[in-house]
Scaffold this motif. Structure first.
Motif, mmCIF file in Angstrom:
data_model
loop_
_atom_site.group_PDB
_atom_site.id
_atom_site.type_symbol
_atom_site.label_atom_id
_atom_site.label_comp_id
_atom_site.label_asym_id
_atom_site.label_seq_id
_atom_site.Cartn_x
_atom_site.Cartn_y
_atom_site.Cartn_z
ATOM 1 N N VAL A 65 0.863 -1.220 -0.193
ATOM 2 C CA VAL A 65 -0.136 0.136 0.012
ATOM 3 C C VAL A 65 0.905 1.104 -0.033
ATOM 4 O O VAL A 65 0.511 2.093 -0.692
ATOM 5 C CB VAL A 65 -0.810 -0.110 1.204
ATOM 6 N N GLY A 66 1.930 1.166 0.843
ATOM 7 C CA GLY A 66 2.921 2.250 0.626
ATOM 8 C C GLY A 66 3.487 2.705 -0.744
ATOM 9 O O GLY A 66 3.439 3.859 -1.063
ATOM 10 N N THR A 67 3.800 1.408 -1.327
ATOM 11 C CA THR A 67 4.503 1.732 -2.578
ATOM 12 C C THR A 67 3.453 2.302 -3.550
ATOM 13 O O THR A 67 3.615 3.132 -4.314
ATOM 14 C CB THR A 67 5.009 0.500 -2.833
ATOM 15 N N ALA A 68 2.325 1.528 -3.622
ATOM 16 C CA ALA A 68 1.098 2.047 -4.590
ATOM 17 C C ALA A 68 0.882 3.625 -4.057
ATOM 18 O O ALA A 68 0.617 4.536 -5.087
ATOM 19 C CB ALA A 68 0.168 1.072 -4.535
ATOM 20 N N THR A 69 0.876 3.678 -3.250
ATOM 21 C CA THR A 69 0.520 5.251 -2.720
ATOM 22 C C THR A 69 1.493 6.295 -3.021
ATOM 23 O O THR A 69 1.205 7.452 -3.642
ATOM 24 C CB THR A 69 0.223 5.539 -1.153
ATOM 25 N N ILE A 70 2.856 5.956 -3.046
ATOM 26 C CA ILE A 70 3.743 6.860 -3.256
ATOM 27 C C ILE A 70 4.184 6.983 -4.732
ATOM 28 O O ILE A 70 4.152 8.096 -5.120
ATOM 29 C CB ILE A 70 5.196 6.216 -2.630
ATOM 30 N N ALA A 71 3.639 5.925 -5.335
ATOM 31 C CA ALA A 71 3.703 5.989 -7.072
ATOM 32 C C ALA A 71 2.548 6.892 -7.408
ATOM 33 O O ALA A 71 2.780 7.681 -8.342
ATOM 34 C CB ALA A 71 3.605 4.626 -7.484
ATOM 35 N N THR A 72 1.313 6.891 -6.786
ATOM 36 C CA THR A 72 0.319 7.616 -7.240
ATOM 37 C C THR A 72 0.365 9.071 -6.864
ATOM 38 O O THR A 72 0.273 9.936 -7.771
ATOM 39 C CB THR A 72 -0.908 7.212 -6.468
ATOM 40 N N ILE A 73 1.155 9.453 -5.624
ATOM 41 C CA ILE A 73 1.461 10.607 -5.326
ATOM 42 C C ILE A 73 2.514 11.218 -6.336
ATOM 43 O O ILE A 73 2.419 12.358 -6.788
ATOM 44 C CB ILE A 73 1.960 10.788 -3.920
ATOM 45 N N GLY A 74 3.484 10.535 -6.589
ATOM 46 C CA GLY A 74 4.509 10.929 -7.520
ATOM 47 C C GLY A 74 3.673 11.539 -8.906
ATOM 48 O O GLY A 74 4.169 12.430 -9.444
ATOM 49 N N MET A 75 2.650 10.641 -9.438
ATOM 50 C CA MET A 75 2.056 10.990 -10.637
ATOM 51 C C MET A 75 1.186 12.038 -10.565
ATOM 52 O O MET A 75 1.225 12.843 -11.344
ATOM 53 C CB MET A 75 1.517 9.536 -11.082
ATOM 54 N N VAL A 76 0.301 12.169 -9.359
ATOM 55 C CA VAL A 76 -0.767 13.306 -9.380
ATOM 56 C C VAL A 76 -0.056 14.477 -8.882
ATOM 57 O O VAL A 76 -0.659 15.573 -9.519
ATOM 58 C CB VAL A 76 -1.556 12.668 -8.389
ATOM 59 N N PHE A 77 0.962 14.426 -7.831
ATOM 60 C CA PHE A 77 1.267 15.801 -7.417
ATOM 61 C C PHE A 77 2.785 16.192 -7.673
ATOM 62 O O PHE A 77 3.185 17.361 -7.507
ATOM 63 C CB PHE A 77 1.247 15.815 -5.665
ATOM 64 N N LEU A 78 3.773 15.108 -8.220
ATOM 65 C CA LEU A 78 4.791 15.671 -8.403
ATOM 66 C C LEU A 78 5.138 15.349 -9.837
ATOM 67 O O LEU A 78 6.397 15.507 -10.139
ATOM 68 C CB LEU A 78 5.904 14.724 -7.517
ATOM 69 N N GLY A 79 4.280 15.465 -10.587
ATOM 70 C CA GLY A 79 4.706 15.566 -12.070
ATOM 71 C C GLY A 79 5.409 14.228 -12.848
ATOM 72 O O GLY A 79 5.754 14.331 -14.078
#
Length: 106
Positions: A65-79
């Motif tokens: 869950v941590g990995t999937a969440t960080i990957a999503t944050i990277g795509m949505v908020f960090l470009g």
């Protein structure tokens, strides 16, 4: 209660990893301190989780869950870009956690 603690551990780990991105290689004080604090809290909560949740189940959920969440944050908020491979990887992580739980890892 174990899964509530696990959710807290995941949230702390995600916050710490996000802060690490902003620490610029640990050259900025506040994000660096938030990174260290977040990981300490995450591991402490994960350790408490292991009192009532099997280690394989807890770690699979925490990491997945941590990995999937960080990957999503990277795509949505960090470009960071979304590719088919990245989307497939996130789906595989989630499927892996579900299969582990259904397969009797707990």
């Amino acid at each position: 209660m174990g899964y509530v603690l696990l959710a807290g551990a995941i949230a702390a780990e995600v916050a710490a990893t996000t802060a690490m991105k902003y620490s610029e290689g640990f050259s900025r004080l506040l994000p660096s301190l938030l990174t260290v604090l977040g990981y300490v809290v995450s591991f402490a909560l994960l350790a408490q989780t292991l009192k009532s949740v099997a280690v394989g189940t807890a770690y699979a959920i925490w990491a997945g869950v941590g990995t999937a969440t960080i990957a999503t944050i990277g795509m949505v908020f960090l470009g960071e870009g979304m590719t088919a491979a990245k989307a497939a990887g996130i789906v595989l992580i989630i499927v892996g956690v579900v299969v582990l739980n259904l397969g009797g890892a707990h």
